[in-house]
Design a protein around this motif. Sequence first.
Motif, PDB file in Angstrom:
ATOM      1  N   SER A 183     -18.347 -50.972  17.456  1.00 19.81           N
ATOM      2  CA  SER A 183     -17.306 -49.922  17.413  1.00 19.81           C
ATOM      3  C   SER A 183     -17.673 -48.841  16.412  1.00 19.81           C
ATOM      4  N   TRP A 184     -18.408 -49.212  15.368  1.00 20.40           N
ATOM      5  CA  TRP A 184     -18.852 -48.219  14.385  1.00 20.40           C
ATOM      6  C   TRP A 184     -19.851 -47.244  15.005  1.00 20.40           C
ATOM      7  N   MET A 185     -20.717 -47.739  15.868  1.00 26.43           N
ATOM      8  CA  MET A 185     -21.772 -46.888  16.434  1.00 26.43           C
ATOM      9  C   MET A 185     -21.175 -45.784  17.298  1.00 26.43           C
ATOM     10  N   ILE A 186     -20.270 -46.148  18.197  1.00 33.37           N
ATOM     11  CA  ILE A 186     -19.668 -45.130  19.075  1.00 33.37           C
ATOM     12  C   ILE A 186     -18.523 -44.400  18.373  1.00 33.37           C
ATOM     13  N   GLY A 187     -17.747 -45.128  17.564  1.00 36.46           N
ATOM     14  CA  GLY A 187     -16.593 -44.513  16.895  1.00 36.46           C
ATOM     15  C   GLY A 187     -16.998 -43.433  15.916  1.00 36.46           C
ATOM     16  N   ASN A 188     -18.110 -43.656  15.203  1.00 34.29           N
ATOM     17  CA  ASN A 188     -18.623 -42.666  14.254  1.00 34.29           C
ATOM     18  C   ASN A 188     -19.018 -41.377  14.968  1.00 34.29           C
ATOM     19  N   LEU A 189     -19.619 -41.514  16.150  1.00 32.91           N
ATOM     20  CA  LEU A 189     -20.014 -40.332  16.929  1.00 32.91           C
ATOM     21  C   LEU A 189     -18.779 -39.537  17.356  1.00 32.91           C
TER      22      LEU A 189
END
Length: 341
Positions: free
Chosen positions: A294-300
Amino acid sequence: MHTSKRQFRLPDLFKSCPLQDATNPYYKEAAAESREWINSYDMFTDRKRAFFVQGSNELLCSHVYSYAGYEQFRTTCDFVNLLFVVDEVSDDQNGADARATGQVFVNAMKYPNWDDGSKLAKMTKEFRARFLRLAGPRNARRFIQLCEDYTNCVGTEAELRERGEVLDTKNFTPLRRHNSAILLCFSLVEYILGIDLDDEIYENEAFSEAYWAAADHVCWANDVYSYDMEQSKGHTGNNIVTVLMTEHGMTLQQTSDYIGVFAKDLVERYISAKKGLSPSLGPDAARFIEAIGSWMIGNLTWSFETNRYFGSRHLEVKRTGIVHLRPREIPEETSSDSDDD
């Protein structure tokens, strides 16, 4: 095609990241509470306060911790806001002062009876009480160790800035993993899920491959997105973009393209390692690795929803991919901004 040196095209990191984004249902209410908590300490000058508000830290938490319950989500907002305070204070400090600021944060996290009477200590102790109410013992121990690693690396970052020194990729990568605080933010995942992983799980090959791929993806994406904001403040040394340009003699555009290729590789490594997790590690390990995605896509997603990196043109930048470099800001000390409310 000729492009101006004052602009560059971002890599399309969404295209190579097929993970699912979501938002937390408690965002509005918990974010308002957390912001009120931070603002009650009155830590910021006018300019920093404006930057804090436009940074939308709680919105980031909503994307990356979409699955958190109300209390847990509020605690993550408090933590990311607290880190913002530590980061903003130390950004303008020399190495010795940045280490002293970090030490206040660490001491208040480590020692229940320690207090130097500062606002930062009080804020940290309040966060600590909330975190320890639900965190498992192994999670708490690792988290406090990561707080120490984080502040050491923030101190090193300030010392490098003082000397005008830029590290190579090999030495920069471990520094960036810690001073970005992403490992602390990953550690909060255990707290949110109510799990307490064994230390050995972190040593497992597939687990650690997924873990570091996710962490580096967040760091590299953050650095290419924040590069313009940082160069306008004169803070470019702690950024993989500067590291790669310095080390390989690449242009800004070549570096941006390179980061796009590397980020795609990191996503593939994460997904492949996640699939290769042994069931013998238990369901908690699998839940943890799933959640850090979730961090990978959420950060974007978050990076284009706020003014933090691209100012008021964030939606246009998302559409076109083109970043126009801003002129250098005048340092706050020499500006005519009044600090009176």
